[in-house]
Each structure stands twice: as structure tokens, then as C-alpha cells.
Design a protein around this motif. Structure first.
Motif, short mmCIF file in Angstrom:
data_model
loop_
_atom_site.label_atom_id
_atom_site.label_comp_id
_atom_site.label_asym_id
_atom_site.label_seq_id
_atom_site.Cartn_x
_atom_site.Cartn_y
_atom_site.Cartn_z
N ASP A 187 0.89 -1.23 -0.22
CA ASP A 187 -0.23 -0.19 0.24
C ASP A 187 0.72 1.40 -0.02
N TRP A 188 1.86 1.24 0.82
CA TRP A 188 2.29 2.66 1.11
C TRP A 188 3.29 2.54 0.46
N VAL A 189 4.24 1.77 -0.26
CA VAL A 189 5.23 1.56 -1.67
C VAL A 189 4.35 1.71 -2.75
N THR A 190 3.26 1.46 -3.11
CA THR A 190 2.94 1.85 -4.54
C THR A 190 2.52 2.85 -4.30
N ASN A 503 3.09 -2.31 8.77
CA ASN A 503 2.20 -3.53 9.99
C ASN A 503 0.96 -3.94 10.61
N TYR A 504 0.56 -2.25 10.03
CA TYR A 504 -1.27 -2.44 10.19
C TYR A 504 -1.94 -1.90 9.98
N GLY A 505 -1.33 -1.10 8.64
CA GLY A 505 -2.18 -0.42 7.59
C GLY A 505 -2.88 1.02 8.43
N LEU A 506 -3.82 1.82 8.57
CA LEU A 506 -3.86 3.41 8.30
C LEU A 506 -5.64 2.90 9.00
N ASP A 507 -6.55 2.39 9.09
CA ASP A 507 -7.56 2.39 10.49
C ASP A 507 -7.26 2.49 12.08
#
Length: 528
Positions: A187-190, A503-507
């Protein structure tokens, strides 16, 4: 995920409340400030046009468009704060500042029943790129620094730094390879690769990420080094130039008053500093006032007041005049700042009136520590509280734990050995020196020191073996300290978003945004 709050009283703010116009803890402060602001005149139409141009075409969200329209209304105000453009948003406290701005704006809009708009300015005029060219991520008991490979950077503003896609992507590749593969890595790399698919300025890359994270909350962004903003600020720079000597004296007096109360000042200025910068030949140069003229430190550049006023596109503020410019440009209900910012705003109490301004409500940003499940487990095994760790007592407790959990007689055994050595060896050397003479005393002392050295070595080895036996517990405790209080400071002042996003996304980030504004005297512990 859940959030707990531990009490950490902000005694500094209370002790120095006389330096601020409003008490942020009092409900009536917000109505009084609102009535003051809406009775002032601002260049709202020009300001909104500047903001629109900065956001278009890609930093747009329906919530932001709505806030542009609302800002045109004379009954609207803003909650504002800002930060340097850190790498991938910089330390976590930048995000917590944004979240506080969003939450405070929402709360006051509900209470005042008037438009209150969240605004974040990016300190693009700053030129100390070494403060923003790196990030830190945790790696068990280590804190790992990842620096961006700048080349041939001059002393101009960070907004002038251009990023080439291949350089950014190579750095991103090195960063993601050093971080564990987890569900959200792509997610963050793309995203970062997509946001840098073409050459881009350092600050606009920062703005794109902030917009991705907070655009849905209507957060308006502006780069303090934006050329269109400079045009709007021209008249305000004239005031800073015309009243420069009076302003200088007021700032000096404010610092003296602050220090007289026993506070160390975070503001230190050279004599006759004009509190303005001018950009010449690609470099940001501090200005000094000499009589009715302004000059660089080496006198290579010199200007009359008239000359300087004509250079408003090249001018920028320093740490003391930036709050004043902010107050002239925006209808500010409240300013959200970190501890150091709040301190230096206290030093500016006498500066605002020089320009017929009033200091807005100064509101402390919230503070958060993120806790992973493994860290919570290790802390529970250790038996210490989060309050103790968050105020930085973890290392001392670890050392105490080591002392209390080693064989009780080791220290005494070695102490006894030292005493026995002295009791036997001292008279022995004296007797040799008396009966044989020569240099026996000198050789004896040399031998004594070697014996002491070997005993110290043996003692270190003994403690090393003890440490190995305790290693599991010690490693867990070190991981706790490294997670909560890395590099002898709060987690939020060190670590970057990317580790937790990976590790946990952005929720968890959006959960913080959507909760109610926490009490001022709380430090939040967020369990992931």
C-alpha cells in the motif's frame, strides 16, 4: 484496537498562562476569540484563491472544496498549525498535530455553530534540509535511521528541492527491503511511487501524502513558501519592515520576561536580527538591521526599506515573525502547537501588539504512544506502568531490575577479593622492597595493577554470563523501552508512520481522527 489515556499534567502551560491571551481550557475563551476574529478584516477572497490554486488539480476532495467556499464567509474561522515537511510525513507528532487540528475544529464548530476550518501550513520556507532528510523505524531493540540521498543541495528553502523519480524509487526500494513483509507493505510503497512518478518538489510530495491521509476531513494545506501566498503577504511584509526596530525590541523584551519567570528560552537571536530572510542567488539569507538599512551578516547584501519591500517574493519569516504573518493572513481561532512551539509563542506576547494583532488561542497538540501486542505482553511481564515508561524512567528501571535479579553475592564476592588482595599484597610488597630493594616496589605496583585488571575482566565476564541468563527478560525490556521511549525521547518524536502503516494499515489513524478531542492533560496509549 483500543485507546487508553494516562494523566500527564501540563504544569508548564499552567505556570506560564499569563504569557498567553487565552486559556485553552476555558470554554468562554473560544467565543471571545471568535467574536474578536470575526470583527477583523482579512483578504478572504484572495486567500481562498491562493488556496484553490495550491490544491488544484490533484489535492482536491469534496470536503476541501466545501471548506474553500465556507472560508469565504465572514463568519468562518480556522484552527491552524504547521510543521516542516518531514520525509514520508516525518515523526509521528506531525500526524498528531494534524489530528488535533481536525478534532479541535470539529469540536468548536459544534459548540459555536459557525464554520471552523482545519488548516495545515507546510514550512516550505525553512532551509535546514538536514532536519527533514531522514526517518526512524524501530527494529526490536534498535532504532534504525534511513536517510534520503540528497546531492548538491544549496541553502535555499526546502520547497526548492526537486526530487527525481528514479532517486526516490531507489530509496523507497532500499527502505521497503529493510522493513518486514506485512499485509500493508504494498500500500505505502505503491502510493509513494505513484506520488513521485514525475519530478516533484520536496514539500509537494509531503503535501500529497498528507492529502491522501486527511483530505476526507477537509484539511486545507498551504506551503508557506508558495509564490501566490507571497503576493498576498506583500502588504504584511511591509509592516514587518516598517516596524522592524519596534518589533525587535518587543521580541527581546518578551524573551526577557519569559526567562524572568525561570523559563529557559527556546528562542536565541543574534543582536540586531531583523527576523526576516531574503533569498538571493538560491540561498536563504538572514537579515540584520543597521540603522535604517538591512544587511546580510557579511554585508555582501544591503537594502534600504524601500528595496526590501520590493523584494517581497524573495522574503520569508523566521520563527518569531511566522506566527505574526499567520495571524495577518488567516482568521485564526486557535493555533495548535507542540511543546517547544508553545514555549516560543509565550516569548512573543509583546510582539503581537506591535502590529495591532492579538495572540490567538494556543492549544497543545495531543500526544500518543502506539503499543503493539508483543510490547504490551513484555511490559506486563516486566510489571511496569505505561505512565512510568512514557516519562522516560524505563532505562533506570531496567538497570535496577538487573541489579535485583543477579546472584546477590557476586558484587560482594569481588569486593571481598579486592580487600583480600590488598590485605595480602600490600605488606608483601613492602617486605620485598625492604629485604631486596632495587625496583621491587615499582614492579610490585605494576603487578598489582595487572592483577586488578584481570579481576575486573573476570568480574565483567561474570556479569556477562549473568546477562546471558537474563537475556530473554532483558531483551524484552529493551524492546519495550525502544518502542515507547526511543533515543531518550517519546515515541512520537522519533518514529515514522511507515512502520505502523506497513504492519497495521491506516485504520488506527482514522480512529484517532474520528474520536472526540481528548483532554489536554492526557497522553493516549493506542493498542494495535
Amino acid at each position: 484496537m483500543k485507546i487508553e489515556k494516562c494523566l500527564i499534567p501540563n504544569e508548564k502551560l499552567r505556570q506560564n498562562e499569563t504569557f498567553y491571551t487565552y486559556d485553552p481550557t476555558q470554554d468562554n475563551s473560544y467565543l471571545k476569540r471568535y467574536l474578536y476574529v470575526t470583527n477583523q478584516k482579512y483578504k478572504r477572497e484572495q486567500l481562498v484563491e491562493v488556496l484553490r490554486q495550491y490544491h488544484h488539480p490533484e489535492l482536491i476532495h469534496p470536503s476541501i472544496e466545501k471548506n474553500f467556499d465556507r472560508l469565504l464567509s465572514p463568519d468562518s474561522v480556522v484552527v491552524i498549525g504547521g510543521q516542516q515537511a518531514g520525509l514520508l510525513t516525518g515523526p509521528l507528532y506531525t500526524l498528531y498535530k494534524v489530528i488535533t487540528i481536525i478534532q479541535l475544529a470539529k469540536r468548536e464548530e459544534e459548540r459555536l455553530q459557525k464554520p471552523v476550518i482545519p488548516v495545515f501550513w507546510i514550512a516550505g520556507e525553512d532551509h535546514d534540509w538536514q532536519e527533514v532528510d531522514h526517518l526512524y523505524v524501530p527494529n526490536h531493540i534498535e532504532t534504525v535511521k534511513h536517510s534520503f540521498p540528497f546531492e548538491n543541495v544549496n541553502k535555499g528553502s526546502v520547497s526548492s528541492i526537486m526530487l527525481e523519480p528514479h532517486v526516490v524509487h531507489q530509496w523507497l526500494n532500499e527502505l521497503h527491503q529493510s522493513i518486514e513483509d506485512r499485509e500493508h507493505k504494498a500500500d505505502w510503497v505503491t502510493l509513494c511511487e505513484e506520488l513521485t512518478h514525475e519530478p516533484i518538489t520536496w514539500t509537494y510530495f509531503f503535501a500529497r501524502i498528507l492529502h491522501y491521509l486527511f483530505g476526507e476531513y477537509g484539511l486545507i494545506l498551504i506551503d508557506s513558501n508558495d509564490a501566490n501566498l507571497r503576493a498576498l503577504e506583500a502588504d504584511y511584509f511591509d509592516q514587518l519592515i516598517q516596524k522592524n526596530e519596534e518589533l525587535h525590541d518587543a521580541i527581546d523584551q518578551g524573551i526577557a520576561n519569559w526567562e524572568a519567570k525561570g523559563n529557559p528560552s527556546v528562542l536565541q537571536f543574534e543582536e540586531n536580527q531583523a527576523h526576516l530572510f531574503v533569498e538571493e542567488e538560491g540561498k536563504r539569507i538572514a537579515l540584520y538591521r543597521e540603522g535604517d538599512r538591512f544587511t546580510s551578516r557579511n554585508h555582501f547584501f544591503q537594502y534600504s526599506s524601500f528595496d526590501l519591500q520590493a523584494k517581497h517574493f524573495q522574503l520569508s519569516n523566521n520563527v518569531a515573525t511566522r506566527p505574526l504573518m499567520q495571524e495577518m493572513v488567516f482568521p485564526v481561532l486557535a493555533f495548535v502547537g507542540g511543546p517547544s512551539e508553545i514555549d516560543y509563542w509565550g516569548c512573543l506576547a509583546d510582539a503581537f501588539p506591535v502590529l495591532d494583532l492579538q495572540m490567538p488561542i494556543v492549544y497543545p497538540r495531543q500526544s500518543v504512544t502506539i503499543i503493539e501486542r508483543s510490547i504490551e505482553k513484555y511490559r506486563a511481564n516486566w510489571g511496569v506502568t505505561w505512565d512510568t515508561l512514557i516519562i522516560g524512567k524505563g532505562q533506570a528501571l531496567l538497570e535496577s531490575w538487573k541489579q535485583n535479579n543477579q546472584p546477590l553475592d557476586v558484587e560482594q564476592q569481588f569486593a571481598d577479593l579486592y580487600h583480600q588482595l590488598e590485605d595480602l599484597y600490600t605488606p608483601f610488597i613492602q617486605e620485598l622492597n625492604t629485604t631486596i630493594g632495587g625496583n621491587m616496589k615499582q614492579m610490585g605496583e605494576s603487578t598489582r595493577e595487572k592483577m586488578r585488571m584481570h579481576i575486573r575482566w573476570l568480574k565483567q565476564k561474570a556479569y556477562g554470563l549473568i546477562d546471558e541468563r537474563q537475556e530473554v527478560s532483558l531483551r524484552q525490556q529493551r524492546e519495550v523501552i525502544n518502542a515507547v521511549y526511543p533515543m531518550e525521547g517519546l515515541q512520537e518524536r522519533c518514529y515514522n508512520l511507515v512502520y505502523f502503516w506497513n504492519n497495521y494499515g491506516l485504520d488506527w489513524l482514522h480512529m484517532l481522527c474520528k474520536q472526540e478531542l481528548p483532554e489536554l492533560d492526557t497522553h493516549q496509549v493506542l493498542y494495535l
